[in-house]
Write a protein that holds these residues in place. Structure first.
Motif, PDB file in Angstrom:
ATOM      1  N   ALA A  62       0.817  -1.212   0.000  1.00  0.00           N
ATOM      2  CA  ALA A  62       0.000   0.000   0.000  1.00  0.00           C
ATOM      3  C   ALA A  62       0.853   1.266   0.000  1.00  0.00           C
ATOM      4  CB  ALA A  62      -0.931   0.008   1.207  1.00  0.00           C
ATOM      5  N   ASP A  63       2.171   1.124   0.187  1.00  0.00           N
ATOM      6  CA  ASP A  63       3.077   2.268   0.234  1.00  0.00           C
ATOM      7  C   ASP A  63       3.115   2.950  -1.130  1.00  0.00           C
ATOM      8  OD1 ASP A  63       5.390   3.974   0.253  1.00  0.00           O
ATOM      9  OD2 ASP A  63       6.107   2.857   1.990  1.00  0.00           O
ATOM     10  N   ALA A  64       2.971   4.264  -1.140  1.00  0.00           N
ATOM     11  CA  ALA A  64       2.947   5.020  -2.390  1.00  0.00           C
ATOM     12  C   ALA A  64       4.268   4.967  -3.155  1.00  0.00           C
ATOM     13  CB  ALA A  64       2.584   6.487  -2.113  1.00  0.00           C
ATOM     14  N   GLU A  65       5.347   4.569  -2.487  1.00  0.00           N
ATOM     15  CA  GLU A  65       6.651   4.531  -3.145  1.00  0.00           C
ATOM     16  C   GLU A  65       7.038   3.122  -3.598  1.00  0.00           C
ATOM     17  OE1 GLU A  65       9.506   6.246  -0.563  1.00  0.00           O
ATOM     18  OE2 GLU A  65       8.616   8.250  -0.618  1.00  0.00           O
ATOM     19  N   TYR A  66       6.106   2.183  -3.483  1.00  0.00           N
ATOM     20  CA  TYR A  66       6.469   0.802  -3.825  1.00  0.00           C
ATOM     21  C   TYR A  66       5.380   0.155  -4.663  1.00  0.00           C
ATOM     22  CZ  TYR A  66       7.922  -4.031  -3.537  1.00  0.00           C
ATOM     23  OH  TYR A  66       8.320  -5.293  -3.875  1.00  0.00           O
ATOM     24  N   TYR A  67       5.803  -0.521  -5.759  1.00  0.00           N
ATOM     25  CA  TYR A  67       4.882  -1.360  -6.516  1.00  0.00           C
ATOM     26  C   TYR A  67       5.613  -2.634  -6.923  1.00  0.00           C
ATOM     27  CZ  TYR A  67       1.399  -3.138  -9.650  1.00  0.00           C
ATOM     28  OH  TYR A  67       0.473  -3.952 -10.236  1.00  0.00           O
ATOM     29  N   THR A  68       4.993  -3.766  -6.667  1.00  0.00           N
ATOM     30  CA  THR A  68       5.656  -5.058  -6.806  1.00  0.00           C
ATOM     31  C   THR A  68       6.218  -5.295  -8.197  1.00  0.00           C
ATOM     32  OG1 THR A  68       4.192  -5.973  -5.133  1.00  0.00           O
ATOM     33  CG2 THR A  68       5.331  -7.541  -6.553  1.00  0.00           C
ATOM     34  N   ASP A  69       5.468  -4.991  -9.238  1.00  0.00           N
ATOM     35  CA  ASP A  69       5.869  -5.373 -10.594  1.00  0.00           C
ATOM     36  C   ASP A  69       6.708  -4.324 -11.307  1.00  0.00           C
ATOM     37  OD1 ASP A  69       4.829  -7.933 -10.745  1.00  0.00           O
ATOM     38  OD2 ASP A  69       2.817  -7.185 -11.121  1.00  0.00           O
ATOM     39  N   CYS A  70       7.038  -3.233 -10.654  1.00  0.00           N
ATOM     40  CA  CYS A  70       7.852  -2.202 -11.285  1.00  0.00           C
ATOM     41  C   CYS A  70       9.315  -2.649 -11.340  1.00  0.00           C
ATOM     42  CB  CYS A  70       7.736  -0.900 -10.499  1.00  0.00           C
ATOM     43  SG  CYS A  70       8.671   0.462 -11.208  1.00  0.00           S
ATOM     44  N   THR A  82      -3.322  -0.379  -4.808  1.00  0.00           N
ATOM     45  CA  THR A  82      -3.497  -1.759  -4.360  1.00  0.00           C
ATOM     46  C   THR A  82      -4.602  -1.778  -3.318  1.00  0.00           C
ATOM     47  OG1 THR A  82      -1.169  -2.325  -4.741  1.00  0.00           O
ATOM     48  CG2 THR A  82      -2.420  -3.747  -3.270  1.00  0.00           C
ATOM     49  N   ASP A  83      -5.612  -2.599  -3.551  1.00  0.00           N
ATOM     50  CA  ASP A  83      -6.756  -2.691  -2.658  1.00  0.00           C
ATOM     51  C   ASP A  83      -6.877  -4.115  -2.112  1.00  0.00           C
ATOM     52  OD1 ASP A  83      -7.583  -0.018  -3.103  1.00  0.00           O
ATOM     53  OD2 ASP A  83      -8.515  -0.631  -4.988  1.00  0.00           O
ATOM     54  N   ILE A  84      -7.377  -4.228  -0.886  1.00  0.00           N
ATOM     55  CA  ILE A  84      -7.614  -5.529  -0.268  1.00  0.00           C
ATOM     56  C   ILE A  84      -9.033  -5.979  -0.607  1.00  0.00           C
ATOM     57  CG2 ILE A  84      -7.728  -6.810   1.894  1.00  0.00           C
ATOM     58  CD1 ILE A  84      -5.780  -4.763   3.070  1.00  0.00           C
ATOM     59  N   LEU A  94      -5.376  -9.551  -2.937  1.00  0.00           N
ATOM     60  CA  LEU A  94      -5.003  -8.194  -3.310  1.00  0.00           C
ATOM     61  C   LEU A  94      -5.359  -7.907  -4.765  1.00  0.00           C
ATOM     62  CD1 LEU A  94      -1.402  -8.056  -1.773  1.00  0.00           C
ATOM     63  CD2 LEU A  94      -3.474  -7.063  -0.792  1.00  0.00           C
ATOM     64  N   TYR A  95      -5.885  -6.722  -5.019  1.00  0.00           N
ATOM     65  CA  TYR A  95      -6.110  -6.237  -6.384  1.00  0.00           C
ATOM     66  C   TYR A  95      -5.169  -5.064  -6.618  1.00  0.00           C
ATOM     67  CZ  TYR A  95      -8.134  -3.553 -10.207  1.00  0.00           C
ATOM     68  OH  TYR A  95      -8.302  -2.838 -11.367  1.00  0.00           O
ATOM     69  N   SER A  96      -4.429  -5.097  -7.716  1.00  0.00           N
ATOM     70  CA  SER A  96      -3.472  -4.030  -8.024  1.00  0.00           C
ATOM     71  C   SER A  96      -3.702  -3.510  -9.429  1.00  0.00           C
ATOM     72  CB  SER A  96      -2.028  -4.542  -7.901  1.00  0.00           C
ATOM     73  OG  SER A  96      -1.770  -5.032  -6.599  1.00  0.00           O
ATOM     74  N   TYR A  97      -3.544  -2.200  -9.587  1.00  0.00           N
ATOM     75  CA  TYR A  97      -3.716  -1.540 -10.891  1.00  0.00           C
ATOM     76  C   TYR A  97      -2.579  -0.543 -11.074  1.00  0.00           C
ATOM     77  CZ  TYR A  97      -6.010   0.940 -14.745  1.00  0.00           C
ATOM     78  OH  TYR A  97      -6.299   1.503 -15.975  1.00  0.00           O
ATOM     79  N   TRP A  98      -1.957  -0.566 -12.243  1.00  0.00           N
ATOM     80  CA  TRP A  98      -0.768   0.253 -12.481  1.00  0.00           C
ATOM     81  C   TRP A  98      -0.830   0.894 -13.853  1.00  0.00           C
ATOM     82  CZ3 TRP A  98       4.211  -1.718 -14.926  1.00  0.00           C
ATOM     83  CH2 TRP A  98       5.232  -0.767 -14.836  1.00  0.00           C
TER      84      TRP A  98
END
Length: 248
Positions: A62-70, A82-84, A94-98
């Motif tokens: 959920a941290d604004a400075e981190y995204y798993t797939d970057c 990222t939403d629970i 988890l649902y993630s949108y980038w």
């Protein structure tokens, strides 16, 4: 269809999610779905593990400075959320949108650039190893894609290419032989903590406390996992005598 299987190996201290998983070997992240367009990426992941590890992962993603797939080695100014979708004591969805930017990319975007539309992605992340399986059309060649991944990742992240070949060759005839996410996590934790050593280095109740689950739940998951593994072992060596499958 053809498949490519490869794994990213993160050095300790270089990836926040990998460090949490490395400290909690019973925790596993598996993709339920992963989709990509030229400008966007969205996915749903199922996480199993102890309550503390799930809380740490929730705060990290959920941290604004981190995204798993970057894959960028710098701030790429991408927008993501990222939403629970669901949370229990030992599971998290988890649902993630980038939104992609010119200075930042991801493995699905690299695959889209090299292979085109119609791709299927499957991922499993345990410890510092993040494994990807990509299903693509039969005429796919992977050499340029491999070079692109190696060019994107930095020196702290290794990549191992496990397999390239026909997807049908590795598709199980009976999916019931595969362990569930909870069973897989239980077996991995049992091995890591010496449960199967002689003499045993940890008792069931102690391992259950580490995993944050009841001892009866852990015992059941280990028994079902051991039964499936034993059946698969016998079937592989004598397919004509394979025992009836279990769906539990």
């Amino acid at each position: 269809m053809r498949e490519l299987v490869f794994a990213l190996e993160y050095a300790p201290g270089t990836n926040a999610v990998a460090d949490i998983l490395g400290a909690n070997p019973e925790t596993t992240i598996r993709s339920l779905s992963c989709h990509v367009s030229s400008d966007h990426l969205w996915r749903v992941d199922h996480v199993t593990g102890g309550d503390e590890a799930l809380s740490d992962l929730t705060n990290t993603v959920a941290d604004a400075e981190y995204y798993t797939d970057c894959l960028a080695r710098r701030d790429c100014e991408a927008d993501w959320e990222t939403d629970i979708l669901d949370r229990s004591d030992d599971a998290l969805v988890l649902y993630s949108y980038w939104t992609r930017t010119p200075s930042c990319t991801s493995i699905p975007h690299l695959a889209l650039d090299h292979f085109g539309d119609g791709l299927i992605f499957q991922t499993t992340w345990v410890g510092h190893r993040y494994e990807w399986r990509i299903i693509a059309p039969n005429d796919t060649t992977y050499h340029a894609f491999r070079n692109a991944i190696e060019a994107e990742i930095d020196d702290t992240t290794g990549v191992t290419f496990v397999r390239v070949g026909d997807a049908e060759e590795t598709t199980p005839d009976d999916s019931s032989a595969a362990l569930t996410g909870e069973q897989d996590a239980a077996v991995r934790a049992a091995v890591d903590h010496g449960y199967y050593e002689t003499p045993r280095e940890i008792e069931t109740y102690e391992l259950a406390e580490r995993l944050g689950i009841p001892g009866s739940t852990l015992s059941y998951r280990l028994r079902r996992a051991e039964a499936k593994l034993a059946e698969a072992y016998v079937s592989e060596r004598n397919p004509s005598a394979a025992p009836p499958s279990s769906n539990i």
